[in-house]
Motif scaffolding. Structure first.
Motif, PDB file in Angstrom:
ATOM      1  N   ILE A 127       0.840  -1.189   0.000  1.00  0.00           N
ATOM      2  CA  ILE A 127       0.000   0.000   0.000  1.00  0.00           C
ATOM      3  C   ILE A 127       0.882   1.249   0.000  1.00  0.00           C
ATOM      4  N   GLN A 136       1.581   3.442  -8.302  1.00  0.00           N
ATOM      5  CA  GLN A 136       1.107   2.510  -7.277  1.00  0.00           C
ATOM      6  C   GLN A 136      -0.327   2.098  -7.565  1.00  0.00           C
ATOM      7  N   GLU A 185      -3.755   0.363  -6.213  1.00  0.00           N
ATOM      8  CA  GLU A 185      -4.412   0.201  -4.905  1.00  0.00           C
ATOM      9  C   GLU A 185      -4.444  -1.282  -4.515  1.00  0.00           C
ATOM     10  N   SER A 186      -4.218  -1.557  -3.241  1.00  0.00           N
ATOM     11  CA  SER A 186      -3.936  -2.923  -2.800  1.00  0.00           C
ATOM     12  C   SER A 186      -5.147  -3.856  -2.795  1.00  0.00           C
TER      13      SER A 186
END
Length: 370
Positions: free
Chosen positions: A56, A67, A69-70
């Motif tokens: 995260i 990145q 989103e987890s």
């Protein structure tokens, strides 16, 4: 390959964040995109890995420009596999526990119970500032995380759930459907006193940064003793960066190349942030208190665990970790797809052989004692 409940488990870091797992300009044949990651999950599953841990991040830094989103990314990996468990990283503050409880309960049903969560208390103040979230003192972040975990368990197991904490309040809240049993596993990390104490009270799993066998044993003994006093049990996972090659010289040469090509500016920036995080704890230490420049080239001290060498050397070191109480090894790699496959083909079978020999030897000792 024979496994049982006592077999050490294997997990890998999901590269849902760009930049790879080392702060270095060395080539990393690893991609943060979904196609690469779905294939990686399938390779890991076929290679004997039990878990994958998504990361995260909300802001760029230290080479991580992009990145994913987890939670949603973890769900995509679960849909691409049939046995692998995926641990979605959750950051209290940006996430409310009611939202997480509902998200994870739904994914739990959609994937036959293969989703778990990793509660990340947070160490990067700049990230919270960037998204307008209040920044709590060190131990307050862990108190919030503990409430977060207690709330998740309450929502997942009780109807008309009530909770009055310092951070969260619930009144007659019922979530339906609840997760199927067994309940989603709850992981957490951190090496501070507050982190270890929290694990000894509420978490199913505790992740620690890479360390020597002796250093890890001290942490395991501390947590297990406190957990026993609390009437709780917790399993231990340790971070490691694996460099498995046909010869030790090859593996050590790769490590040298990683460090020689490290990005000094990014490593020093990371060192500055983690030093600030550590000083915020009452004991004025944190995960990275004793980390050198070389250690910090791998975010979570993965080189310290020393899974660098031939498959036989690495397998023996993994079993040594198991002998001091480690239940899971969380692995990072330079080139994820090919190295996960190599690890599954050449290292994991050796670990299982060593485990079987140790169990057989223990059985002989028991029979002799009788």
């Amino acid at each position: 390959m024979t496994t049982n409940d006592s077999s050490i488990k294997f997990a890998y870091w999901v590269p849902n964040v760009s930049g790879g797992l080392v702060i270095s300009k060395i080539e990393q044949r690893t991609s943060w995109d979904i196609g690469y990651n779905k294939r990686l999950a399938q390779i890991a599953e076929a290679s004997g890995f039990d878990y994958a841990l998504s990361q995260i991040r909300f802001t760029a830094g230290y080479g991580a420009e992009y990145q994913h989103e987890s939670v949603s990314f973890s769900h995509a990996l679960l849909e691409a596999t049939t046995k692998l468990k995926v641990i979605a990283a959750i950051l209290p503050g940006p996430w409310h526990p009611a939202v997480v409880a509902k998200q994870i309960a739904t994914i739990n049903h959609l994937t036959e119970g293969r989703v778990a969560v990793n509660i990340v208390s947070g160490w990067f103040r700049g990230e919270f500032a960037a998204i307008g979230e209040p920044w709590l003192d060190h131990d307050e972040r862990y108190r919030r995380s503990e409430e977060f975990i207690r709330v998740l368990r309450g929502i997942w197991t009780e109807d008309n759930f009530n909770f009055r904490g310092d951070f969260y309040r619930f009144t007659n809240y019922s979530l339906k459907p609840k997760p199927i049993d067994p309940q989603p596993e709850i992981f957490q990390g951190g090496s501070s006193r507050a982190a270890r104490d929290m694990a000894s009270r509420v978490s199913d799993w505790y992740f620690t940064n890479g360390n020597s066998v002796e250093g890890i044993k001290a942490q395991v003994d501390d947590i297990r003793a406190k957990a026993k006093a609390n009437g709780h049990s917790v399993k231990i996972g340790v971070n490691a960066f694996a460099i498995a090659r046909d010869t030790e010289a090859e593996a050590q040469a790769v490590l040298k190349d990683i460090i020689d090509q490290a990005n000094p500016e990014a490593v020093h920036a990371f060192a500055h942030e983690v030093a600030n995080a550590g000083k915020a704890s009452p004991e004025r230490e944190g995960n990275w208190a004793k980390s050198t420049f070389e250690d910090l080239v791998q975010y979570n001290d993965g080189f310290k665990t020393n899974l660098i060498g031939t498959p036989q050397q690495i397998a023996e070191r993994i079993v040594a970790l198991k002998d001091v109480g480690v239940d899971l090894v969380l692995l990072g790699f330079l080139h994820f797809q090919e190295e996960v496959a190599y690890f599954g083909k050449h290292v994991i079978p050796l670990v299982r052989e060593l485990e079987a020999k140790a169990e057989a030897k223990a059985g002989v000792r028991v029979q002799a004692a009788e």
